[in-house]
Design an enzyme around this catalytic site. Structure first.
Site, PDB file in Angstrom:
ATOM      1  N   HIS A   1       0.942  -1.322   0.070  1.00  0.00           N
ATOM      2  CA  HIS A   1      -0.249  -0.075   0.204  1.00  0.00           C
ATOM      3  C   HIS A   1       0.938   1.155   0.025  1.00  0.00           C
ATOM      4  O   HIS A   1       1.934   1.450   0.459  1.00  0.00           O
ATOM      5  CB  HIS A   1      -0.789  -0.178   1.070  1.00  0.00           C
TER       6      HIS A   1
ATOM      7  N   ARG B   1      -4.237  -0.284 -25.785  1.00  0.00           N
ATOM      8  CA  ARG B   1      -2.666  -0.737 -26.274  1.00  0.00           C
ATOM      9  C   ARG B   1      -1.796   0.776 -26.445  1.00  0.00           C
ATOM     10  O   ARG B   1      -1.105   1.133 -27.412  1.00  0.00           O
ATOM     11  CB  ARG B   1      -2.589  -0.487 -28.015  1.00  0.00           C
TER      12      ARG B   1
ATOM     13  N   ASP C   1     -16.826   1.321 -37.495  1.00  0.00           N
ATOM     14  CA  ASP C   1     -15.246   1.464 -37.066  1.00  0.00           C
ATOM     15  C   ASP C   1     -14.783   0.426 -37.257  1.00  0.00           C
ATOM     16  O   ASP C   1     -13.304   0.983 -37.249  1.00  0.00           O
ATOM     17  CB  ASP C   1     -15.351   2.655 -36.061  1.00  0.00           C
TER      18      ASP C   1
ATOM     19  N   GLU D   1       1.099   3.909   1.860  1.00  0.00           N
ATOM     20  CA  GLU D   1       1.955   4.419   3.317  1.00  0.00           C
ATOM     21  C   GLU D   1       2.941   3.534   3.549  1.00  0.00           C
ATOM     22  O   GLU D   1       4.451   4.427   3.470  1.00  0.00           O
ATOM     23  CB  GLU D   1       0.507   3.978   4.390  1.00  0.00           C
TER      24      GLU D   1
ATOM     25  N   CYS E   1      -5.718   1.309   5.912  1.00  0.00           N
ATOM     26  CA  CYS E   1      -5.989   0.093   6.320  1.00  0.00           C
ATOM     27  C   CYS E   1      -6.057  -0.115   7.420  1.00  0.00           C
ATOM     28  O   CYS E   1      -4.838  -0.080   7.843  1.00  0.00           O
ATOM     29  CB  CYS E   1      -6.364  -0.286   5.037  1.00  0.00           C
TER      30      CYS E   1
END
Ligand SMILES: NC(=O)c1ccc[n+]([C@@H]2O[C@H](COP(=O)([O-])OP(=O)(O)OC[C@H]3O[C@@H](n4cnc5c(N)ncnc54)[C@H](OP(=O)(O)O)[C@@H]3O)[C@@H](O)[C@H]2O)c1
Length: 356
Positions: free
Chosen positions: A50, A207, A200, A52, A75
């Site tokens: 995480h 990508r 289309d 922190e 957390c």
């Protein structure tokens, strides 16, 4: 650096997890000691450290008595990694500034544990920016009825998305197209109407950088299940394609698509379609047009954010309108959207708007 500047920096760092951490939130963190940056961190990979912990680990010397500035409440639970609050307490941090409380009931409670350890905790700094950055995550926790939905269109100045022959390549320039590949990577799924699929023949893949951690689902809204099987959406990686058909779609068309490996969802309307998409694992959806699908989604109140790329050209009345089928409303009854971001993409302009 003051705490507000550190929070701006933490928000910038958090973007480094785009495309790589969902369904987790984007999080960035900065450790300050006497106004000096001692360490920076971000949540860069799902299941990885995480922000922190990463910021504390990156600190070059003691941060005892320092301040941790983070975009989300640290957390307090053992998930794929140990609780961040333990690392913060162990490092001797005196004050934590968090933009947002963690709404996830499993991870929440970090502030209470920090306060119990004698650490000062403040919430709310740049909270609006932090909420906009993590809109998909916040939606996922709060609303299980549908994915978080963004609409993206590249339009002319006169709000056309294709010329009179249906050609849309290319309204926007290379910088805008590069941005779109970046943007796609942060979503679970991309969607188009069958009109766009036909016009289309898009690949609907990301990508560019970053490569999405999980391959993107491609969704075609196609009530009559008329998607030609020669198109790339069926011919290339059909297992990644989902056709949203209406209840009256002919069985033989559905069977033909299924035989190619395409997934079928049958839905009465857009609201039901989004519920089925969410139930089958899609937490965020980028709708890429065309005008009819955009109009239907907007009319049903299902669009949370609009990524609007405007290019400096006009196509005139015979061009394809960017939005069709939107019911008219008196000026005093229409919703005003909120601008979240405005910036140049080469010669084009990106405007990001959130429904309030
Ligand atoms: N510049 C851009 O950003 C951009 C982006 C995308 C497309 N385009 C251009 O836009 C054009 C296509 O736009 P379009 O408006 O004609 O087509 P579209 O919105 O892509 O597709 C419309 C079709 O989708 C089907 N559909 C399924 N569910 C729907 C729903 N809930 N609401 C509305 N339609 C639904 C309908 O056919 P059924 O009734 O048979 O299902 C409808 O005819 C092309 O020329 C393309 O190049 C430009």
């Amino acid at each position: 650096m003051d705490e507000r500047e550190a929070m701006t920096r933490a928000l910038d760092l958090a973007w480094r997890g785009w495309g790589r951490v969902a369904p987790n939130p984007l999080v960035g963190a900065v450790v300050l000691r006497d106004g000096v940056v001692k360490g920076e961190g971000w949540h860069g990979e799902y299941g990885g450290p995480h922000a922190e912990r990463a910021a504390l680990a990156a600190a070059d010397d003691s941060v005892k008595g320092g301040t941790l500035v983070t975009t989300l409440e640290p957390c307090s639970h053992h998930g794929k990694t140990p609780p961040c609050v333990d690392a913060i307490v162990a490092a001797g941090i005196r004050r934590v500034v968090a933009a947002l409380p963690d709404p996830n009931p499993i991870a929440a409670g970090g502030a209470a544990r920090l306060r119990a350890a004698g650490i000062e905790v403040e919430f709310g700094m740049l909270a609006e920016q932090a909420a906009a950055q993590n809109a998909a995550f916040l939606h996922r926790v709060a609303d299980a009825s549908r994915p978080w939905v963004a609409l993206k269109l590249a339009t002319t100045i006169d709000f056309r998305i294709a010329d009179q022959a249906g050609r849309s390549r290319w309204i926007s320039g290379p910088e805008a197209r590069e941005f779109v590949h970046w943007l796609r990577a942060g979503f679970d799924a991309l969607a188009v109407g069958v009109g766009t699929a036909r016009a289309d023949d898009p690949a609907l893949t990301a990508r560019g950088e970053p490569a999405p951690r999980v391959p993107l689902r491609r969704v075609v809204f196609d009530r009559a299940a008329e998607l030609p099987t020669t198109l790339r959406l069926v011919a290339e990686r059909p297992e990644a394609t989902t056709v949203v058909a209406g209840p009256d779609a002919p069985d033989e068309r559905l069977r033909a698509l299924q035989a190619r490996g395409v997934q079928i969802l049958c839905a009465e309307d857009e609201t039901a379609a989004l519920r089925l998409l969410r139930e089958s694992g899609t937490g965020s959806l980028l709708v890429e047009g065309g005008g009819r699908l955009a109009g239907a989604m907007l009319a049903a109140g299902l669009v949370d954010r609009f990524y609007w790329i405007t290019a400096p050209l006009w196509l005139g009345d015979a061009g394809v309108p960017a939005v069709r089928g939107l019911p008219s409303r008196p000026l005093d009854q229409t919703e005003r959207w909120r601008v979240v971001e405005r910036r140049a993409l080469g010669g084009d302009t990106l405007i990001v708007l959130d429904r309030r």
